[in-house]
Design a protein around this motif. Sequence first.
Motif, PDB file in Angstrom:
ATOM      1  N   LYS A 106       0.859  -1.184   0.000  1.00 31.75           N
ATOM      2  CA  LYS A 106       0.000   0.000   0.000  1.00 31.75           C
ATOM      3  C   LYS A 106       0.890   1.227   0.000  1.00 31.75           C
ATOM      4  N   ARG A 107       0.293   2.350  -0.347  1.00 30.76           N
ATOM      5  CA  ARG A 107       1.050   3.595  -0.308  1.00 30.76           C
ATOM      6  C   ARG A 107       1.243   4.024   1.135  1.00 30.76           C
ATOM      7  N   GLU A 112       3.468   7.846  -0.369  1.00 28.77           N
ATOM      8  CA  GLU A 112       4.767   7.290  -0.763  1.00 28.77           C
ATOM      9  C   GLU A 112       4.607   5.918  -1.407  1.00 28.77           C
ATOM     10  N   ALA A 113       5.389   5.685  -2.444  1.00 28.85           N
ATOM     11  CA  ALA A 113       5.396   4.368  -3.099  1.00 28.85           C
ATOM     12  C   ALA A 113       6.836   3.917  -3.305  1.00 28.85           C
ATOM     13  N   THR A 116       8.369  -1.153  -3.537  1.00 31.79           N
ATOM     14  CA  THR A 116       7.603  -1.916  -4.521  1.00 31.79           C
ATOM     15  C   THR A 116       8.201  -3.322  -4.541  1.00 31.79           C
ATOM     16  N   ASN A 155       5.100   0.812   2.980  1.00 33.41           N
ATOM     17  CA  ASN A 155       5.720   2.147   3.009  1.00 33.41           C
ATOM     18  C   ASN A 155       5.519   2.889   4.335  1.00 33.41           C
TER      19      ASN A 155
END
Length: 237
Positions: A106-107, A112-113, A116, A155
Amino acid sequence: MAGAMLEVRGADVFYGASQILFGVDLAVEKGQTMALLGRNGAGKSTTFKAIAGLAPPRRGRVILSGETVSGRPPYRIARAGIGYVPEDRQVFPEHTVEDNLLVGAKRGPRGEAHWTLARVYEVLPLLAGLRTRMAGRLSGGEQQMLTIARTLMGNPDILLLDEPSEGLAPLVVQAIGALIRTLRGMGVTILLAEQNMHFCLAIATHATVVDKGEVVYRGTIPELRANAAVTQRYLAV
Ligand SMILES: Nc1ncnc2c1ncn2[C@@H]1O[C@H](COP(=O)(O)OP(=O)(O)OP(=O)(O)O)[C@@H](O)[C@H]1O
Ligand SMILES: [Mg+2]
């Protein structure tokens, strides 16, 4: 303590009628790796549960980046930026490593990403090699890496690791230590509960020592290392 990323202020925590934490104060600044040290039963996991909302303080507060989060349900505290990896390192055993990671994706609280799948596999190449493996077939150390990685996929602003080295073979403990050092080098803010002071010496920047539910010491790692009175009295060395 102004400007701390995470602050616990005067937390009293009870399980039923028994008081477990007594006015615990703890502050973690951005970029620090703070070791929360103490013997068996000292109150480390309870402090983490207080922060994560699973054992909310009856008195006192938990503050994340200046905002009080105590009193919110655990999922909202997680969403606010606290990435909690509990002691029991649960994975979804009937799902692949990759699916376990995607469950955590999830962000961050401000969109924020950073973390990954690609990023996780870059930092933990071991997991890349195991991506199609059922999580239930991983070793204890691999499962620990997976739970840490899954939490990073959310994140968070701060990562709470509850005794990540517990019950693992020495070589695996070293690998977990190397991972935490890598994360620290990347600027990840970490709160690490440990009984094993030696594990923390090469990993953490600061230490807070708890005993019988109270904070009994705070200092940098070099200060703690030089303080034989504290290490002998409160830590199993
Ligand atoms: N659910 C519970 N109900 C009642 N008492 C509890 C509960 N969980 C923990 N305790 C007690 O609270 C105290 C602190 O426990 P906690 O799990 O926070 O210690 P810890 O520092 O994490 O120890 P360890 O290193 O063994 O994980 C202990 O005395 C423990 O027996
Ligand atoms: Mg514990």
